[in-house]
Design a protein around this motif. Sequence first.
Motif, mmCIF file in Angstrom:
data_model
loop_
_atom_site.group_PDB
_atom_site.id
_atom_site.type_symbol
_atom_site.label_atom_id
_atom_site.label_comp_id
_atom_site.label_asym_id
_atom_site.label_seq_id
_atom_site.Cartn_x
_atom_site.Cartn_y
_atom_site.Cartn_z
ATOM 1 N N GLY A 124 0.812 -1.201 0.000
ATOM 2 C CA GLY A 124 0.000 0.000 0.000
ATOM 3 C C GLY A 124 0.853 1.262 0.000
ATOM 4 N N THR A 125 0.237 2.372 -0.420
ATOM 5 C CA THR A 125 0.983 3.616 -0.603
ATOM 6 C C THR A 125 1.513 4.172 0.708
ATOM 7 O OG1 THR A 125 -0.361 4.142 -2.544
ATOM 8 C CG2 THR A 125 0.841 5.964 -1.519
ATOM 9 N N GLU A 126 0.686 4.218 1.741
ATOM 10 C CA GLU A 126 1.114 4.838 2.996
ATOM 11 C C GLU A 126 2.246 4.051 3.647
ATOM 12 O OE1 GLU A 126 1.366 7.868 5.540
ATOM 13 O OE2 GLU A 126 0.099 7.746 3.751
ATOM 14 N N ARG A 127 2.165 2.751 3.566
ATOM 15 C CA ARG A 127 3.235 1.946 4.166
ATOM 16 C C ARG A 127 4.553 2.122 3.413
ATOM 17 N NH1 ARG A 127 0.306 -3.856 5.397
ATOM 18 N NH2 ARG A 127 -1.027 -3.180 7.111
ATOM 19 N N ILE A 128 4.466 2.184 2.094
ATOM 20 C CA ILE A 128 5.727 2.338 1.357
ATOM 21 C C ILE A 128 6.321 3.711 1.607
ATOM 22 C CG2 ILE A 128 4.829 3.224 -0.856
ATOM 23 C CD1 ILE A 128 6.794 1.369 -2.254
ATOM 24 N N ARG A 129 5.475 4.726 1.807
ATOM 25 C CA ARG A 129 5.997 6.052 2.146
ATOM 26 C C ARG A 129 6.795 6.008 3.449
ATOM 27 N NH1 ARG A 129 0.487 9.507 1.069
ATOM 28 N NH2 ARG A 129 0.785 9.938 -1.166
ATOM 29 N N LEU A 130 6.201 5.399 4.473
ATOM 30 C CA LEU A 130 6.878 5.321 5.761
ATOM 31 C C LEU A 130 8.147 4.479 5.666
ATOM 32 C CD1 LEU A 130 3.815 4.878 8.152
ATOM 33 C CD2 LEU A 130 5.185 6.942 7.810
ATOM 34 N N SER A 131 8.072 3.379 4.908
ATOM 35 C CA SER A 131 9.249 2.507 4.779
ATOM 36 C C SER A 131 10.388 3.222 4.078
ATOM 37 C CB SER A 131 8.869 1.237 4.010
ATOM 38 O OG SER A 131 7.873 0.508 4.700
ATOM 39 N N LEU A 132 10.073 3.940 2.994
ATOM 40 C CA LEU A 132 11.113 4.652 2.263
ATOM 41 C C LEU A 132 11.679 5.800 3.092
ATOM 42 C CD1 LEU A 132 9.518 4.737 -1.311
ATOM 43 C CD2 LEU A 132 11.492 3.401 -0.575
ATOM 44 N N HIS A 133 10.825 6.493 3.827
ATOM 45 C CA HIS A 133 11.293 7.591 4.685
ATOM 46 C C HIS A 133 12.279 7.055 5.726
ATOM 47 C CE1 HIS A 133 11.258 10.956 7.520
ATOM 48 N NE2 HIS A 133 10.706 11.684 6.568
ATOM 49 N N GLY A 134 11.915 5.915 6.324
ATOM 50 C CA GLY A 134 12.811 5.321 7.308
ATOM 51 C C GLY A 134 14.114 4.851 6.698
ATOM 52 N N GLY A 135 14.044 4.274 5.482
ATOM 53 C CA GLY A 135 15.262 3.834 4.820
ATOM 54 C C GLY A 135 16.181 4.994 4.486
ATOM 55 N N GLY A 136 15.585 6.104 4.004
ATOM 56 C CA GLY A 136 16.398 7.288 3.721
ATOM 57 C C GLY A 136 17.026 7.865 4.977
ATOM 58 N N ARG A 137 16.270 7.924 6.046
ATOM 59 C CA ARG A 137 16.762 8.470 7.318
ATOM 60 C C ARG A 137 17.919 7.653 7.874
ATOM 61 N NH1 ARG A 137 13.294 7.107 12.454
ATOM 62 N NH2 ARG A 137 14.255 5.142 11.813
ATOM 63 N N ASP A 138 17.814 6.320 7.735
ATOM 64 C CA ASP A 138 18.818 5.454 8.351
ATOM 65 C C ASP A 138 20.073 5.301 7.499
ATOM 66 O OD1 ASP A 138 17.008 5.097 10.380
ATOM 67 O OD2 ASP A 138 16.213 3.207 9.581
ATOM 68 N N GLY A 139 20.076 5.879 6.284
ATOM 69 C CA GLY A 139 21.221 5.669 5.405
ATOM 70 C C GLY A 139 22.052 6.915 5.161
ATOM 71 N N VAL A 140 22.155 7.805 6.165
ATOM 72 C CA VAL A 140 22.849 9.092 5.953
ATOM 73 C C VAL A 140 24.166 9.195 6.726
ATOM 74 C CG1 VAL A 140 20.688 10.290 5.472
ATOM 75 C CG2 VAL A 140 21.552 10.215 7.819
ATOM 76 N N GLU A 141 24.617 8.130 7.328
ATOM 77 C CA GLU A 141 25.816 8.221 8.150
ATOM 78 C C GLU A 141 27.011 8.706 7.329
ATOM 79 O OE1 GLU A 141 27.731 8.391 11.609
ATOM 80 O OE2 GLU A 141 25.640 7.721 11.393
ATOM 81 N N GLU A 142 27.227 8.143 6.159
ATOM 82 C CA GLU A 142 28.342 8.565 5.318
ATOM 83 C C GLU A 142 28.117 9.972 4.763
ATOM 84 O OE1 GLU A 142 29.435 5.786 2.357
ATOM 85 O OE2 GLU A 142 29.706 4.111 3.751
ATOM 86 N N ASP A 143 26.848 10.300 4.460
ATOM 87 C CA ASP A 143 26.541 11.658 3.988
ATOM 88 C C ASP A 143 26.922 12.689 5.065
ATOM 89 O OD1 ASP A 143 25.459 10.624 1.627
ATOM 90 O OD2 ASP A 143 23.488 10.390 2.531
ATOM 91 N N TRP A 144 26.569 12.391 6.292
ATOM 92 C CA TRP A 144 26.863 13.312 7.406
ATOM 93 C C TRP A 144 28.374 13.438 7.615
ATOM 94 C CZ3 TRP A 144 24.955 17.228 9.733
ATOM 95 C CH2 TRP A 144 25.477 17.658 10.953
ATOM 96 N N ASN A 145 29.072 12.330 7.534
ATOM 97 C CA ASN A 145 30.526 12.385 7.691
ATOM 98 C C ASN A 145 31.164 13.211 6.574
ATOM 99 O OD1 ASN A 145 30.389 10.764 9.971
ATOM 100 N ND2 ASN A 145 30.696 8.859 8.814
ATOM 101 N N TYR A 146 30.620 13.112 5.385
ATOM 102 C CA TYR A 146 31.141 13.896 4.258
ATOM 103 C C TYR A 146 30.903 15.392 4.489
ATOM 104 C CZ TYR A 146 32.078 15.239 -0.584
ATOM 105 O OH TYR A 146 32.597 15.814 -1.719
ATOM 106 N N ILE A 147 29.717 15.733 4.989
ATOM 107 C CA ILE A 147 29.406 17.141 5.274
ATOM 108 C C ILE A 147 30.342 17.697 6.337
ATOM 109 C CG2 ILE A 147 27.646 18.670 6.261
ATOM 110 C CD1 ILE A 147 25.527 16.905 4.911
ATOM 111 N N CYS A 148 30.630 16.889 7.337
ATOM 112 C CA CYS A 148 31.448 17.344 8.466
ATOM 113 C C CYS A 148 32.906 17.613 8.073
ATOM 114 C CB CYS A 148 31.395 16.315 9.596
ATOM 115 S SG CYS A 148 29.769 16.198 10.385
ATOM 116 N N GLN A 149 33.315 17.204 6.901
ATOM 117 C CA GLN A 149 34.683 17.496 6.458
ATOM 118 C C GLN A 149 34.867 18.962 6.064
ATOM 119 O OE1 GLN A 149 35.686 14.766 3.318
ATOM 120 N NE2 GLN A 149 35.120 12.944 4.529
ATOM 121 N N SER A 150 33.769 19.671 5.840
ATOM 122 C CA SER A 150 33.840 21.083 5.436
ATOM 123 C C SER A 150 33.788 21.988 6.658
ATOM 124 C CB SER A 150 32.676 21.409 4.495
ATOM 125 O OG SER A 150 32.753 20.629 3.318
ATOM 126 N N PRO A 151 34.273 23.248 6.532
ATOM 127 C CA PRO A 151 34.282 24.178 7.669
ATOM 128 C C PRO A 151 32.886 24.459 8.213
ATOM 129 C CG PRO A 151 35.714 24.968 5.913
ATOM 130 C CD PRO A 151 34.952 23.820 5.353
#
Length: 336
Positions: free
Chosen positions: A27-54
């Motif tokens: 269903g649509t609502e469940r896939i929205r929540l699932s994708l939101h959670g997947g995106g949220r949980d997959g940012v560790e490397e993105d955050w580390n990359y951001i932190c390399q800048s001033p």
Amino acid sequence: MAGNPGIFIWVESTLAGLLSGLQRMVGTERIRLSLHGGGRDGVEEDWNYICQSPTFEQGFAQLTQVAASAGWGVWELVSLDRTAKEARVRARNHWEADCQRALGVSWGSSYLGGKFAGIFQRLFGVSQCWAEQVAFAAKGEEYDEFVIRPSDMSLEDRVERLLGTDEATKADLAVALERVRKEVEERAETEKELREKLDLIARQEEAIRALSTPIIEVWDGVITLPLMGVVDSQRAAETMTRLLESVVQKNARHAIIDLTGVEVIDTSTADHILRLVRAAELLGARCVITGIRPAVAQTMVSIGIDLSKLVTLASLRDGLLFCMGGARAVGRSSVR
């Protein structure tokens, strides 16, 4: 890619098909929540990359360049209020919106929204953020736009609330109905194919029957029926029908039943042949039996078949001469 395992995938076909399959299942609502959670949980490397800048702004700008080259679209940090803990981000030409445009739907870019929520959750130093989508590229707008704020409700709470309402039941029902609809369509298609195959088989059987009992008009008022193989009850009934129809249609006065192709005969087969003869004679056609083989003749005599009232000749040629002579005699008689 960048030192990590990766795959190359077509966005508007393969990836869109994957998401479409998941949406049909949950269903649509469940896939929205699932994708939101997947995106949220997959940012560790993105955050580390951001932190390399001033600064965060510089790091986010650097990350947008990497994201654009990897198919995540062009990101724009529209506004950032650290005091109010609110950010506004836009994304253009990214894979999630492309998938939905290809499918003709607009579920929202929940995975990308979850990624932004995870990044700003770390920036704001809060336990959870939520990315509210306020513009939708899949609906024809210029970009996707998200407003990211801290949220008192976690993703797990949202899932729990969904399960506590009838929305989840509706989604399950919709999925079940869609599955039933597809099964009905597949079954109807299968039945159609089977009917077509059965029709083809029936036509082939009719053609085989016609070939196995060919009735040929060899002279005016003279038809011939060559029998071959074993004459069982079903074939005898079909043969009788065809013979009688031909007698009527062609106004036949003689019918030659040729047994050259019959190697073995039994009581049942002989009875069928005699029935053919009597039925044809009731319609005014005189029957002639030709081509009886020696072994068949011996069998017919041994089982006591009375052929005294039948005209039997050695070959089909003899039968033709006999019938043609009779036809000429009838013709001369009618002239006189």
